[in-house]
Design a protein around this motif. Structure first.
Motif, PDB file in Angstrom:
ATOM      1  N   SER A 114     -61.544 -21.310  15.999  1.00 14.93           N
ATOM      2  CA  SER A 114     -61.549 -22.282  17.093  1.00 14.93           C
ATOM      3  C   SER A 114     -60.596 -21.895  18.214  1.00 14.93           C
ATOM      4  O   SER A 114     -60.820 -22.254  19.379  1.00 14.93           O
ATOM      5  CB  SER A 114     -61.201 -23.677  16.557  1.00 14.93           C
TER       6      SER A 114
ATOM      7  N   VAL B 294     -65.577 -29.735  15.876  1.00 16.49           N
ATOM      8  CA  VAL B 294     -64.982 -31.056  15.714  1.00 16.49           C
ATOM      9  C   VAL B 294     -65.664 -31.824  14.587  1.00 16.49           C
ATOM     10  O   VAL B 294     -66.889 -31.948  14.563  1.00 16.49           O
ATOM     11  CB  VAL B 294     -65.054 -31.857  17.028  1.00 16.49           C
TER      12      VAL B 294
ATOM     13  N   GLY C 205     -60.446 -34.138  12.328  1.00 18.56           N
ATOM     14  CA  GLY C 205     -59.803 -33.063  13.083  1.00 18.56           C
ATOM     15  C   GLY C 205     -60.810 -31.999  13.447  1.00 18.56           C
ATOM     16  O   GLY C 205     -62.013 -32.253  13.511  1.00 18.56           O
ATOM     17  N   ILE C 206     -60.321 -30.779  13.675  1.00 20.08           N
ATOM     18  CA  ILE C 206     -61.253 -29.695  13.998  1.00 20.08           C
ATOM     19  C   ILE C 206     -61.144 -28.575  12.977  1.00 20.08           C
ATOM     20  O   ILE C 206     -60.093 -28.358  12.372  1.00 20.08           O
ATOM     21  CB  ILE C 206     -61.037 -29.139  15.423  1.00 20.08           C
TER      22      ILE C 206
ATOM     23  N   CYS D 241     -60.767 -24.874  11.634  1.00 21.93           N
ATOM     24  CA  CYS D 241     -60.087 -23.656  12.065  1.00 21.93           C
ATOM     25  C   CYS D 241     -61.123 -22.553  12.274  1.00 21.93           C
ATOM     26  O   CYS D 241     -61.030 -21.766  13.209  1.00 21.93           O
ATOM     27  CB  CYS D 241     -59.051 -23.241  11.022  1.00 21.93           C
TER      28      CYS D 241
ATOM     29  N   VAL E 151     -60.343 -28.394   8.014  1.00 20.13           N
ATOM     30  CA  VAL E 151     -59.735 -28.852   9.261  1.00 20.13           C
ATOM     31  C   VAL E 151     -58.235 -28.597   9.210  1.00 20.13           C
ATOM     32  O   VAL E 151     -57.613 -28.681   8.153  1.00 20.13           O
ATOM     33  CB  VAL E 151     -60.008 -30.350   9.525  1.00 20.13           C
TER      34      VAL E 151
ATOM     35  N   GLU F 198     -54.474 -26.580  15.017  1.00 19.14           N
ATOM     36  CA  GLU F 198     -55.577 -26.337  15.939  1.00 19.14           C
ATOM     37  C   GLU F 198     -56.059 -27.639  16.570  1.00 19.14           C
ATOM     38  O   GLU F 198     -56.382 -27.682  17.764  1.00 19.14           O
ATOM     39  CB  GLU F 198     -56.722 -25.627  15.219  1.00 19.14           C
ATOM     40  N   THR F 199     -56.090 -28.706  15.799  1.00 18.35           N
ATOM     41  CA  THR F 199     -56.498 -30.001  16.356  1.00 18.35           C
ATOM     42  C   THR F 199     -55.524 -30.456  17.436  1.00 18.35           C
ATOM     43  O   THR F 199     -55.925 -30.948  18.497  1.00 18.35           O
ATOM     44  CB  THR F 199     -56.576 -31.061  15.246  1.00 18.35           C
ATOM     45  N   SER F 200     -54.234 -30.273  17.198  1.00 18.23           N
ATOM     46  CA  SER F 200     -53.217 -30.673  18.175  1.00 18.23           C
ATOM     47  C   SER F 200     -53.294 -29.818  19.426  1.00 18.23           C
ATOM     48  O   SER F 200     -53.119 -30.309  20.551  1.00 18.23           O
ATOM     49  CB  SER F 200     -51.824 -30.577  17.553  1.00 18.23           C
TER      50      SER F 200
ATOM     51  N   LEU G 163     -58.011 -37.253  18.860  1.00 18.29           N
ATOM     52  CA  LEU G 163     -57.828 -36.098  17.980  1.00 18.29           C
ATOM     53  C   LEU G 163     -56.545 -36.215  17.166  1.00 18.29           C
ATOM     54  O   LEU G 163     -56.533 -35.927  15.963  1.00 18.29           O
ATOM     55  CB  LEU G 163     -57.817 -34.809  18.800  1.00 18.29           C
TER      56      LEU G 163
ATOM     57  N   SER H  12     -56.973 -38.549  14.405  1.00 19.42           N
ATOM     58  CA  SER H  12     -57.854 -38.072  13.334  1.00 19.42           C
ATOM     59  C   SER H  12     -57.145 -37.234  12.285  1.00 19.42           C
ATOM     60  O   SER H  12     -57.673 -37.053  11.184  1.00 19.42           O
ATOM     61  CB  SER H  12     -59.009 -37.264  13.941  1.00 19.42           C
ATOM     62  N   ILE H  13     -55.960 -36.706  12.593  1.00 18.30           N
ATOM     63  CA  ILE H  13     -55.277 -35.845  11.624  1.00 18.30           C
ATOM     64  C   ILE H  13     -54.096 -36.532  10.949  1.00 18.30           C
ATOM     65  O   ILE H  13     -53.307 -35.870  10.267  1.00 18.30           O
ATOM     66  CB  ILE H  13     -54.790 -34.530  12.264  1.00 18.30           C
TER      67      ILE H  13
END
Length: 358
Positions: free
Chosen positions: A229, A258, A263-264, A266, A273, A277-279, A297, A300-301
Motif C-alpha cells: 500500500s 481499505v 484499517g488498510i 499492508c 491490516v 500504513e492506515t495512519s 481511518l 478503524s484501527i
C-alpha cells in the motif's frame, strides 16, 4: 471517546503562559490518550537514545526518526533530543547510517538513501515544535552531511537510486516509489532548514525540483508500484502529488487496500491490516483536505490499541490474530503524527501537509 476542550491541553503542564495543546482525534482519542501513546514510545527508548522497533529489536534510521517526531509532538522533548543525539553520534563519515542496528550492534552496514534523508524531516519538525534555534544549528552538520550524500544517489532523470554497498559505495540503480516520495519531503525540509539558518543550498533546491518533475511528468522512471500500500499513497504523503491528481490516485486503489472498520491492508492480496500504513494514509488524506476520512481511518484501527497506550503492528483479520506479535514503536508514532495533523495541535502539525513541490 470525544475529547472535551479541557482534555485537549497537556496533562503535564504549560509552556509559558499558554496551555500546551496535545494531539487528539475528535470523537476517537482524547489528548490524554495520545499523551499515553507518547509515553509508551518513550518507555521503548534505549539508554543510548535509540528508538527500536520494539524493546530488544532492531533500530533503523528512518523509523527511529519517525518515533522521535512522535515524542516531540507529545511533549517528550528531552527524549526526542536524545534520539537526535543518537543520530548525530552514529552517523558515519560519509553521512550515512547503517540500515539496521540491534542494541548497539550493527547488523546491516548497507546504505539506504531514503533512510539517510529522513533526518531532515525530523530535525525540521522538532524545530517547528520547540522553536529551538540552537538545536537546529547543532544538528545542521548532521543534516548537511546526510543530504549531500543522498543527492549523490540522484539519477539524470531526477529519480533517486534506493541504496548502495557501504564498502564499495556501488549504487543499486532501482528508484523506488515510496523511497523517492519520502526523499521529496526530506529535501523540502532540508531546504527549509538551510534557509532558516541563513545557509541556502541551491543544489538541494535543484534536486528537489528535478525529483518533483519526475513524479509529475516521468512516472515511468520509477519501479512499477508494488502490491504494498505504501507505493499507492506515498506520492501524496510525501507531497510530490497533491490536488485533483492526488485525489484520483487515492481513489484508484481504495477498494484494493481499505477494509471498512479495520484499517488498510499492508499488501493488497493479504488479509492483514496494519496500523502504521492506515495512519499514514490518514495523513495523506488530511493533506488533501479530507479530514473526515482521516478520522474514520484512525477510528478503524483502535482495535490495535493496547491499554498502555501503545499499538500492535497489525491484525490478520481472517483468523483474528495479531501479527507480528509486537507493539511496534513506529506504529504508535504514526498514530500520534496523524492525530497531530488532524487536530492541528502542535506547531509541527503541518509537517506533511505543508510540503512544497516546485
Amino acid at each position: 471517546m470525544t475529547a472535551s476542550p479541557a482534555e485537549r491541553t497537556s496533562p503535564v503542564g504549560e509552556r509559558g503562559r499558554e496551555a500546551v495543546r496535545y494531539p487528539h482525534v475528535p470523537g476517537v482519542l482524547a489528548s490524554v490518550q495520545i499523551h499515553a501513546t507518547g509515553a509508551a514510545i518513550a518507555r521503548m527508548q534505549e539508554q543510548s537514545g535509540a528508538l527500536p522497533w520494539f524493546p530488544g529489536g532492531q533500530t533503523d534510521p528512518w523509523d527511529h526518526i519517525e518515533s522521535a517526531m512522535a515524542l516531540s509532538a507529545t511533549g517528550f522533548h528531552a527524549e526526542a533530543e536524545a534520539a537526535y543525539e543518537w543520530s548525530w553520534r552514529t552517523q558515519r563519515e560519509d553521512g550515512s547510517w547503517p540500515i539496521k542496528t540491534v542494541v548497539g550492534t550493527v547488523a546491516d552496514r548497507g546504505i539506504d538513501s531514503n533512510f539517510c534523508a529522513y533526518i531532515a524531516v525530523g530535525v525540521w519538525h522538532h524545530f517547528l515544535i520547540t522553536g529551538d534555534g540552537a538545536f537546529l544549528e547543532r544538528m545542521w552538520p548532521t543534516v548537511w552531511s546526510a543530504i549531500n550524500l543522498v543527492c549523490k544517489f540522484q539519477r539524470a532523470d531526477g529519480a533517486f537510486r534506493w541504496g548502495a554497498d557501504h564498502v564499495t559505495h556501488d549504487m543499486f540503480d532501482e528508484a523506488l516509489v515510496t523511497g523517492n516520495a519520502s526523499i521529496h519531503q526530506a529535501l523540502d525540509c532540508a531546504v527549509r532548514i538551510a534557509d532558516e539558518i541563513g545557509r541556502p543550498e541551491p543544489d538541494w533546491e535543484t534536486a528537489l525540483a528535478d525529483l518533483a518533475e519526475a513524479f509529475r511528468s516521468r512516472p515511468e522512471v520509477f519501479e512499477p508500484p508494488s502490491d504494498h500500500s505504501m507505493d499507492w499513497y506515498y506520492p501524496v504523503l510525501g507531497g510530490a502529488i497533491r490536488g485533483r491528481r492526488g485525489e484520483e490516485m487515492i481513489a484508484e486503489r481504495w477498494d484494493e487496500f481499505v477494509v471498512d472498520g479495520l484499517g488498510i491492508r499492508c499488501v493488497d492480496h493479504r488479509p492483514w491490516v496494519t496500523g502504521a500504513e492506515t495512519s499514514e494514509l490518514a495523513l495523506a488524506l488530511e493533506a488533501l483536505g479530507d479530514t473526515e476520512a482521516a478520522i474514520g481511518l484512525i477510528a478503524s484501527i483502535q482495535h490495535l490499541r493496547d491499554p498502555d497506550g501503545s499499538y500492535w503492528t497489525g491484525l490478520v483479520y481472517d483468523d483474528g490474530k495479531r501479527w507480528p506479535v509486537e507493539k511496534s514503536c513506529w506504529t504508535s508514532a504514526a498514530v500520534v503524527l496523524a492525530a497531530d495533523a488532524i487536530s492541528r495541535a502542535t506547531p509541527g502539525n503541518g509537517i506533511f501537509r505543508d510540503v512544497r513541490s516546485p
